[in-house]
Motif scaffolding. Structure first.
Motif, mmCIF file in Angstrom:
data_model
loop_
_atom_site.group_PDB
_atom_site.id
_atom_site.type_symbol
_atom_site.label_atom_id
_atom_site.label_comp_id
_atom_site.label_asym_id
_atom_site.label_seq_id
_atom_site.Cartn_x
_atom_site.Cartn_y
_atom_site.Cartn_z
ATOM 1 N N THR A 131 7.450 -7.896 7.213
ATOM 2 C CA THR A 131 7.937 -6.991 8.253
ATOM 3 C C THR A 131 8.355 -7.802 9.461
ATOM 4 O O THR A 131 7.605 -8.663 9.916
ATOM 5 C CB THR A 131 6.835 -5.978 8.644
ATOM 6 O OG1 THR A 131 6.581 -5.139 7.528
ATOM 7 C CG2 THR A 131 7.255 -5.129 9.832
ATOM 8 N N SER B 73 0.792 3.073 6.699
ATOM 9 C CA SER B 73 -0.056 3.274 5.534
ATOM 10 C C SER B 73 -0.516 4.737 5.489
ATOM 11 O O SER B 73 -0.783 5.348 6.514
ATOM 12 C CB SER B 73 -1.253 2.326 5.576
ATOM 13 O OG SER B 73 -1.922 2.451 6.807
ATOM 14 N N ARG C 101 0.425 -9.895 12.269
ATOM 15 C CA ARG C 101 -0.589 -9.380 11.348
ATOM 16 C C ARG C 101 -0.526 -10.215 10.080
ATOM 17 O O ARG C 101 0.535 -10.427 9.525
ATOM 18 C CB ARG C 101 -0.317 -7.903 11.017
ATOM 19 C CG ARG C 101 -1.363 -7.306 10.055
ATOM 20 C CD ARG C 101 -1.142 -5.831 9.777
ATOM 21 N NE ARG C 101 0.005 -5.620 8.911
ATOM 22 C CZ ARG C 101 0.475 -4.410 8.563
ATOM 23 N NH1 ARG C 101 -0.118 -3.310 9.019
ATOM 24 N NH2 ARG C 101 1.519 -4.297 7.771
ATOM 25 N N ARG D 49 -3.221 9.531 14.386
ATOM 26 C CA ARG D 49 -3.093 8.138 14.785
ATOM 27 C C ARG D 49 -2.867 8.011 16.284
ATOM 28 O O ARG D 49 -2.126 8.766 16.860
ATOM 29 C CB ARG D 49 -1.899 7.532 14.054
ATOM 30 C CG ARG D 49 -1.608 6.124 14.448
ATOM 31 C CD ARG D 49 -0.461 5.572 13.662
ATOM 32 N NE ARG D 49 -0.705 4.159 13.459
ATOM 33 C CZ ARG D 49 0.039 3.360 12.725
ATOM 34 N NH1 ARG D 49 1.072 3.820 12.100
ATOM 35 N NH2 ARG D 49 -0.256 2.092 12.611
ATOM 36 N N GLY E 205 -1.701 -3.159 15.766
ATOM 37 C CA GLY E 205 -2.396 -3.013 14.494
ATOM 38 C C GLY E 205 -3.553 -3.972 14.352
ATOM 39 O O GLY E 205 -4.346 -3.859 13.428
ATOM 40 N N VAL F 274 0.875 -1.177 0.000
ATOM 41 C CA VAL F 274 0.000 0.000 0.000
ATOM 42 C C VAL F 274 0.911 1.226 0.000
ATOM 43 O O VAL F 274 2.120 1.099 0.173
ATOM 44 C CB VAL F 274 -0.916 0.034 1.260
ATOM 45 C CG1 VAL F 274 -1.812 -1.203 1.324
ATOM 46 C CG2 VAL F 274 -0.100 0.154 2.551
ATOM 47 N N ASN G 59 0.397 3.122 18.675
ATOM 48 C CA ASN G 59 0.582 2.258 17.515
ATOM 49 C C ASN G 59 1.968 2.475 16.914
ATOM 50 O O ASN G 59 2.227 3.515 16.333
ATOM 51 C CB ASN G 59 -0.487 2.593 16.467
ATOM 52 C CG ASN G 59 -1.241 1.368 16.029
ATOM 53 O OD1 ASN G 59 -0.859 0.243 16.351
ATOM 54 N ND2 ASN G 59 -2.304 1.569 15.289
ATOM 55 N N SER H 208 0.045 -7.528 18.151
ATOM 56 C CA SER H 208 0.312 -6.300 17.416
ATOM 57 C C SER H 208 -0.816 -5.307 17.621
ATOM 58 O O SER H 208 -1.976 -5.633 17.411
ATOM 59 C CB SER H 208 0.445 -6.638 15.938
ATOM 60 O OG SER H 208 0.606 -5.467 15.192
ATOM 61 N N LEU I 179 7.771 0.659 22.974
ATOM 62 C CA LEU I 179 8.219 -0.737 23.109
ATOM 63 C C LEU I 179 9.742 -0.798 22.932
ATOM 64 O O LEU I 179 10.351 0.136 22.407
ATOM 65 C CB LEU I 179 7.532 -1.609 22.057
ATOM 66 C CG LEU I 179 6.000 -1.576 22.065
ATOM 67 C CD1 LEU I 179 5.434 -2.273 20.833
ATOM 68 C CD2 LEU I 179 5.465 -2.209 23.327
ATOM 69 N N GLU J 86 -1.513 -4.851 3.460
ATOM 70 C CA GLU J 86 -0.244 -4.540 4.107
ATOM 71 C C GLU J 86 0.590 -5.801 4.327
ATOM 72 O O GLU J 86 0.071 -6.915 4.337
ATOM 73 C CB GLU J 86 -0.481 -3.853 5.460
ATOM 74 C CG GLU J 86 -1.210 -2.537 5.365
ATOM 75 C CD GLU J 86 -2.699 -2.721 5.563
ATOM 76 O OE1 GLU J 86 -3.214 -3.828 5.287
ATOM 77 O OE2 GLU J 86 -3.338 -1.755 6.002
#
Ligand code: TXA
Ligand code: MG
Length: 319
Positions: free
Chosen positions: A94, A141, A195, A55, A224, A33, A59, A222, A113, A180
């Motif tokens: 990833t 993204s 993910r 956001r 996400g 993406v 995250n 995750s 993290l 993604e």
């Protein structure tokens, strides 16, 4: 209007690289993406990503690298990580790894993290930009938070045209993969999928033996995967064969109804084609103003797992 779509010729790649070095934002095409890229060494630049995307801060972001060799500067490369990089980089893979001791990456990319997510994208425009900028690029993204991911430059423009930030968009055409990257925790001996993406559980299991998936309440889980991460404005009604009155239909397969309110992810039932179309069609149906989108069943295998994963989240009401 604070967006501009530029052709990715040598002059504009240089311009975009300069913009990144100055702390600015560039929308970068990747094979999955479009990403909203900024210098991952620069906290302010990274913060402007969160701000522009609106956001949630917790995250963390993926850091994109120009070469495999760069990974060891930023993270602890386990034998598993090395194998995964050798197999899938450049590509939609990833890796979540322990940050290296003197990791120079902004702490913001890790959102608190002690791990960092790294990926080397395969898209030639992304590679050209990374090489010219000579920087690691944080790039989530290129959509506002909670909206579907953009797979065309026009999608990115629609997201940020009213934004305060300036976003330079490089035109890389339509993204080939359309969902993604697969996010894999590679700190241990076995891959843990955080993910789903186009590198599937089955593909990983074939090469690397047992594969785990992060549990919902695990600390590895995750962020996400938060339920409503991909929600469009319209409500989704899942696993139905026809749209009711007042609904649009996100269709799949050869036996699907046709009509003005219908978008078929793949009339031949091809899950790769369906992934490439997913976000664009969701967005198109969402933009037509229907309050609800009915969604036909998608086979839950291969890329269908990633598609259903996104749809499930998109169908969860936001709280
Ligand atoms: O295909 C993609 O991965 C695209 C393109 C632009 O490369 N990027 C993308 O980034 O989807 P983003 O930020 O929207 O998603 C990053 C995902 C999220 O699920 C996030 O929670 C996870 O990676 N992630 C990032 N860093 C992490 C970390 N340190 N630990 C666990 N998960 C992490
Ligand atoms: Mg996203």
């Amino acid at each position: 209007m604070s967006c501009g779509i530029l052709e990715p010729d040598a002059r504009n790649i240089t311009l975009a690289a300069e913009r990144l070095r100055a702390g600015g934002l560039v929308a970068m095409p990747t094979e999955t993406v479009y990403g909203l890229a900024a210098n991952a060494l620069d906290d302010r630049a990274v913060a402007s990503i969160y701000a522009t995307k609106e956001r949630p801060q917790f995250n963390p972001l993926i850091v994109h690298l120009p070469t495999k060799e760069d990974a060891a500067r930023y993270a602890v490369i386990t034998p598993l990580a090395q194998q995964l990089m050798d197999t899938y980089w450049p590509g939609p893979c990833t890796l979540v790894l322990q940050r290296a001791q003197d990791c120079p990456l902004s702490l913001l990319v890790s959102a608190g993290l002690d791990t960092v997510a790294l990926r080397m994208p395969a898209h030639p425009v992304a590679q050209a930009l990374l090489k010219e900028a000579k920087l690691p690029l944080a790039a989530p993204s290129a959509n506002r938070s909670g909206r579907v991911s953009p797979t065309l430059p026009a999608h990115v423009e629609a997201e940020f045209k009213n934004s305060a930030a300036e976003v330079l968009i490089l035109n890389g055409g339509a993204c080939a993969v359309g969902v993604e990257s697969t996010v894999i925790d590679a700190r241990g001996h076995a891959p843990v999928i955080l993910r789903h993406g186009s590198i599937t559980h089955e593909m990983l299991a074939q090469k690397f033996g047992p594969v785990e998936e992060a549990l919902k309440d695990s600390p590895l889980h995750s962020p996400g995967m938060l339920a409503s991460h991909y929600a469009p404005n319209a409500a989704l009604r899942m696993n139905v064969q026809h749209a009711d009155a007042g609904e649009a239909l996100l269709a799949f397969g050869p036996d699907a109804p046709t009509g003005k309110n219908v978008k078929n992810l793949s009339a031949t039932g091809d899950l790769t084609e369906a992934s490439a179309n997913l976000f664009a069609y969701l967005r198109e149906l969402d933009d037509t103003g229907y309050a609800r989108i009915a969604v036909m069943p998608i086979p839950d295998r291969g890329l269908g797992v990633a598609i259903n994963d996104r749809l499930k989240r998109a169908s969860t009401p936001r709280g």
